[in-house]
Design an enzyme around this catalytic site. Structure first.
Site, mmCIF file in Angstrom:
data_model
loop_
_atom_site.group_PDB
_atom_site.id
_atom_site.type_symbol
_atom_site.label_atom_id
_atom_site.label_comp_id
_atom_site.label_asym_id
_atom_site.label_seq_id
_atom_site.Cartn_x
_atom_site.Cartn_y
_atom_site.Cartn_z
ATOM 1 N N ASP A 1 -10.673 2.123 -3.500
ATOM 2 C CA ASP A 1 -11.342 1.631 -2.047
ATOM 3 C C ASP A 1 -12.651 1.569 -2.123
ATOM 4 O O ASP A 1 -13.501 1.228 -1.154
ATOM 5 C CB ASP A 1 -10.877 2.603 -0.909
ATOM 6 C CG ASP A 1 -9.286 2.362 -0.415
ATOM 7 O OD1 ASP A 1 -8.996 1.324 -0.751
ATOM 8 O OD2 ASP A 1 -8.845 3.247 0.281
ATOM 9 N N ASP B 1 0.881 -1.085 0.200
ATOM 10 C CA ASP B 1 -0.037 -0.091 -0.032
ATOM 11 C C ASP B 1 0.832 1.255 -0.036
ATOM 12 O O ASP B 1 2.017 1.218 0.311
ATOM 13 C CB ASP B 1 -0.861 -0.029 1.224
ATOM 14 C CG ASP B 1 -2.275 0.642 0.959
ATOM 15 O OD1 ASP B 1 -2.493 1.421 0.133
ATOM 16 O OD2 ASP B 1 -3.376 0.042 1.518
HETATM 17 C C1 GLA Z 1 -5.724 1.621 2.052
HETATM 18 C C2 GLA Z 1 -6.164 0.605 1.243
HETATM 19 C C3 GLA Z 1 -7.375 -0.235 2.131
HETATM 20 C C4 GLA Z 1 -6.843 -0.883 3.389
HETATM 21 C C5 GLA Z 1 -6.216 0.459 4.088
HETATM 22 C C6 GLA Z 1 -5.567 -0.010 5.167
HETATM 23 O O1 GLA Z 1 -6.825 2.853 2.301
HETATM 24 O O2 GLA Z 1 -6.756 0.857 -0.022
HETATM 25 O O3 GLA Z 1 -7.696 -1.216 1.049
HETATM 26 O O4 GLA Z 1 -5.828 -1.608 2.972
HETATM 27 O O5 GLA Z 1 -5.553 1.498 3.414
HETATM 28 O O6 GLA Z 1 -5.026 0.923 6.053
#
Ligand code: GLA
Length: 743
Positions: free
Chosen positions: A554, A484
């Protein structure tokens, strides 16, 4: 429209070709002509009498015996536009009165800011690749342009390398990977924009005089725009009307930049009606000091041509990505169906809770169990812990092994979330190394999501990240990393370098990122990686060389995802497009949908489950199990086949539909969605595409039914011409079926 003779002549060069023997690089007066052929495309450029490398042709493949007329520079336009401006060049230096967008702009140590690149030589290497060497007229600045054409798709990879053979340093202020030119005509530009939870919006508009800038200044690819474009020839003969960019017909030129740092495309209709696309490093805040003997290599800018509309263009790109870009190319395996508990539990992970979810996930046929954020350091929420990559002893007193062993015993492999390039100020790492983050000394360090960006350009930071990842992967049986990257840059200082070297960070950070990923893959060949950046903030052909899949957004709302997935697939293959089924009502839009609708929306890509399985009913487990089994049976076709966007979900469409046909045409999978039936209107007739008209296909429903009278089997011609009539009424309803060739 009355055109200047010069423009007519250029147009003629694009369209009229003479018979002659053509070698890959052919010598003719005034200079050589170079030609690359692949798939259904030909690309040609030549050296004009001034020594400029001039664009000659990009379009449908021309006969192998057809000669390309040699390059001739264009005259100046009255006293105001020099030849350098009027002549479309392959890679123009800023100098000699250039007013179009340059590819390269340099300041020399003595203050000279003038660069005029001339052809030196070329080293054709096979029929599909050429390296062309250019040099400034007096200074020892050398530019090598690399050209490499894919024989199957006709997608051309272009990049540039600058070498400083002067005795003093030079400053590169602007450097493109490539410039592309199209002759005067009416064109529609398509490009992708977005924001967090709203990525992949397809924008379309006529290309007009002036420049359009599509870019990221964020240090990373960004959600705001994606480094992809497509330009459709608009033949609507309707000068005042809305622009057209047909899905399945007409000429399309497209491109994608393989770079995960700040980037810029300038799409410019020049004063002389040519369309020029220049793309590469973003010149905003850019400055790369090249010492004597040093070189700088640009990213690769890929470009392709289709005469089957935007649909044809994206099918070529998908094939190319699968065959040449992805780490497992040319045979990437379809993505395992994953379970991830992020939306269900957020940071609240523990051994017992993860094991309970893993058992439920295994019962519906999930292949891979992924533990998301929250497992490390003092990570209770997003205020602390990033940077401290030890297993949290309160949540996992026995380390990760019990969870991993349990996941394996359930027949799944195990994946883990990491965010290596970031640090929370509330972490042991930051307390020990506050100097490791991007910053300007004495200035505030702007936090986003309570975190700062580690300066990965620094060798010590690179070493730290490599060290903890290698340890994690050596000590634990991990098959997958969700990598990430949850913020963009601010205060991009690299404070231990001299001021005139600091802006190298825009290049060195990304190079080190790629180097770490490459090294990890080498040392841990079984580990697969997902590129995630708060959703789709880091999706590009650069990162996809090292990562097997991406997280597009997301936003997992199944209805929003239809148009996001539609936008995504213009540039990227469904093979890499992860799509989770999450809870209803959805946290973002409060929209309620059935599990079947959510499943079918996600099954258009690489399926995952992200719902809280602790709340599911037995019926929901049964539905998911049935649909995951159906998905597994057709997954390769969906992920790697030829995609036809039959009905677009964009622009408030009541209906949408996609069809994917396996490469050998033995199978097709069709999805259909109704947003909300209005005035009793039925689903539009679906005329399928891409099947073998003479083969017989049997119909199997995955979800839904056809109207009475629909045959269970018919020829490809029947499905494509007569079409299939679906009975799909209601709000947020979905159907899916497969066709299998009888052999
Ligand atoms: C980001 C990712 C999510 C999740 C969060 C965790 O927003 O896109 O899918 O993994 O971080 O903090």
């Amino acid at each position: 429209m009355k055109r200047h003779p010069m423009i007519r002549r250029f147009s003629t060069l694009f369209t009229s070709l003479f018979m002659a023997t053509v070698a890959n690089a052919q010598k003719s007066s005034p200079g050589p002509v170079f030609r690359l052929d692949g798939g259904n495309a030909t690309y040609a450029f030549g050296v004009n009498e001034r020594g400029d490398l001039q664009t000659l042709y990009w379009g449908g493949r021309i006969g192998s015996q057809d000669a390309i007329p040699p390059a001739h520079s264009f005259p100046e336009w009255a006293s105001f536009d020099s030849t350098n401006t009027t002549t479309p060049q392959e890679y123009s230096g800023w100098g000699a009165g250039l007013f179009t967008e340059p590819a390269l702009k340099i300041t020399f140590a003595d203050g000279t800011r003038d660069l005029a690149l001339r052809f030196v030589n070329a080293t054709p290497d096979g029929t599909q690749a050429t390296d062309v060497l250019l040099k400034d007229i007096s200074r020892d600045i050398f530019v090598t342009l690399h050209y490499s054409m894919d024989a199957e798709t006709g997608i051309l990879g272009r990049s540039a390398k600058i070498v400083n053979r002067e005795k003093l340093p030079v400053m590169i202020e602007q450097m493109a990977a490539a410039q592309w030119t199209l002759p005067p005509a009416r064109y529609t530009l398509s490009y992708l924009t977005g924001r967090w939870a709203g990525e992949w919006t397809l924008n379309q508009g006529l290309i007009r005089p002036g420049a359009r800038i599509i870019e990221s200044r964020r240090g990373t690819t960004g959600h705001q725009a994606n480094p992809w474009f497509a330009i459709s020839r608009d033949t609507s003969q309707n000068p005042g009307g809305i622009p057209t960019a047909p899905e399945e017909s007409g000429e399309v030129w497209f491109g994608a930049l393989a770079w995960s740092g700040s980037w810029r495309f300038t799409i410019d209709e020049t004063q002389f009606d040519f369309v020029r696309m220049t793309g590469g490093f973003n010149p905003f805040d850019f400055g790369y000091k090249l010492n004597p003997g040093e070189s700088l290599e640009s990213p690769v800018f890929y470009g392709g041509y289709s005469n089957h509309g935007l649909g044809g263009a994206s099918r070529l790109l998908h094939r190319f990505e699968i065959a040449h870009i992805l780490p497992q190319a040319p045979n990437p395996r379809p993505r395992p169906v994953i379970y991830n508990s992020w939306e269900a539990t957020e940071f609240n992970v523990s051994e017992a809770a993860q094991i309970a979810l893993a058992e439920k996930a295994a019962s519906i046929g999930v292949d891979r169990f992924v533990m998301d954020d929250g497992w490390f350091g003092q990570r209770k929420d997003d205020h602390a812990g990033l940077g401290d990559w030890y297993v949290n002893p309160q949540k996992f007193p026995n380390g990760l092994k019990p969870v991993i062993d349990k996941v394996h015993s359930l027949g799944m492999d195990f994946g883990l979330w990491v965010e290596p390039e970031m640090v929370n100020p509330d972490s042991d790492l930051y307390r020990k190394h506050p100097e490791w983050v991007l910053n300007f000394p004495g200035r505030p360090r702007t936090e986003q999501r309570n975190q700062l960006v580690l300066n990965l350009a620094r060798p010590d930071v690179k070493q730290y990240i490599e060290g903890f990842l290698n340890k994690l992967l050596s000590e634990n049986d991990i098959a997958f990393l969700k990598w990430d990257y949850n913020r963009n840059w601010s205060e991009p200082g690299w404070d231990h370098l001299p001021p005139d070297e600091q802006k190298k960070i825009y290049v060195e950070f990304i190079r080190n990122l790629y180097a770490i990923l490459a090294d990890l893959r080498k040392k841990h060949p079984k580990v697969e990686i997902e590129s995630c950046s708060g959703g789709g903030g880091r999706v590009d052909l650069g990162i996809l060389r090292y990562t097997d899949e991406v997280w597009p957004s997301d936003n997992t709302d199944p209805f929003d995802r239809l148009s996001m997935q539609d936008g995504f697939t213009y540039a990227y293959t469904p093979q890499v497009m992860m799509a989770w089924v999450t809870d209803s009502p959805h946290w973002l839009n409060s929209r309620s949908t059935t599990l079947a609708y959510r499943m079918l929306s996600s099954m258009q890509g690489s399926l995952g489950i992200g719902a809280n399985l602790n709340n599911w009913t037995p019926e929901e487990f049964a539905t998911a199990k049935r649909l995951i089994a159906a998905y597994h049976a057709v997954q390769r076709t969906i992920a790697q086949g030829d995609l036809y966007r039959l009905i677009s979900p964009r622009n408030g469409s009541e209906f949408s539909s996609t069809e994917t046909v396996s490469r050998d045409k033995s199978q097709a999978v069709v999805f259909a969605f109704t947003h909300s039936t209005q005035q009793g209107r039925g689903f539009p007739l679906l005329q399928l595409q891409g099947l073998d008209p003479n083969a017989e296909y049997t119909l199997t429903w995955i979800e839904g039914t056809a109207r009475a009278g629909t045959p269970d089997r018919a020829s490809g011609a029947w499905w494509m011409n007569h079409g299939i009539d679906l009975d799909l009424r209601g709000d947020f309803v979905a159907a899916a079926f497969r066709l299998d060739q009888r052999r």
